[in-house]
Design an enzyme around this catalytic site. Sequence first.
Site, PDB file in Angstrom:
ATOM      1  CB  ILE A 111      28.126  42.148  42.569  1.00 58.37           C
ATOM      2  CG1 ILE A 111      28.085  43.641  42.934  1.00 58.37           C
ATOM      3  CG2 ILE A 111      29.459  41.525  42.936  1.00 58.37           C
ATOM      4  CD1 ILE A 111      28.207  43.919  44.433  1.00 58.37           C
ATOM      5  CB  CYS A 112      30.830  44.748  39.874  1.00 61.68           C
ATOM      6  SG  CYS A 112      31.927  46.082  39.333  1.00 61.68           S
ATOM      7  CB  ALA A 113      32.494  43.302  35.560  1.00 60.82           C
ATOM      8  CE1 TYR A 134      31.326  50.772  38.418  1.00 60.04           C
ATOM      9  CE2 TYR A 134      31.304  51.260  36.069  1.00 60.04           C
ATOM     10  CZ  TYR A 134      31.632  51.602  37.373  1.00 60.04           C
ATOM     11  OH  TYR A 134      32.289  52.788  37.616  1.00 60.04           O
ATOM     12  CB  SER A 163      24.390  44.092  43.328  1.00 65.35           C
ATOM     13  OG  SER A 163      24.427  45.293  44.044  1.00 65.35           O
TER      14      SER A 163
END
Length: 216
Positions: A111-113, A134, A163
């Site tokens: 998720i994210c980075a 992200y 995500s």
Amino acid sequence: MAADDAPTRHVLVPIADGSEEMEAVTIVDVLVRAGAAVTLASVSPTPTVTCSRGVRIVADATLDDVATPDGGWDLIAIPGGMPGAATLASTPRLAELLREQKAAGRWIGAICAAPAVVLAPLGLLDGGEAATCYPSADFLGALPNAVEDDEAFVVSDGCFITSQGPGTALLFSLACVEKLYGRVAAEGQAALMCEDPDEDWDWTPPEKRNAGGVAA
């Protein structure tokens, strides 16, 4: 929640100094609620890490001290946050586990980075798997097959679940529950947390969804 006779699923959540605390804690919390045996593992020399917003978390153990369960991890779920994601990417033991995980076709969540900073540089997405992260130009540009859809909060393709960021951490975690325990279990967990299950939950990449394809 998971059925009483459902097998225990083993989940590894690696963290480092600079990991995103909201993502890490949400992943662990939701999966534990679902019945998974979750190991929070620090890649630092000690179990205690200081996260990206200064919150200190004490992991269950350091990654070097964690034994892989018989049959392997059912899921390795990687939180984002910087510089935590970069530290995770440069951890040889984690890279080895992730390569083994993909080779075995077992679930990898990021998720994210983490999709852009951990998965992509390790070559784990070179098979053409669609992924999100992200939504910044730099991170999306690092993905070989980026899903540039603001409403694709979670994307699952192949053995990957990806995500966008802290605000999608709950949905991401519920998607992980669904992959491990099924849709009914994920909907049950959502309801218990006062989150209305979405009848339209679909983690398939938009281009495959529109073409009638189905993600794993």
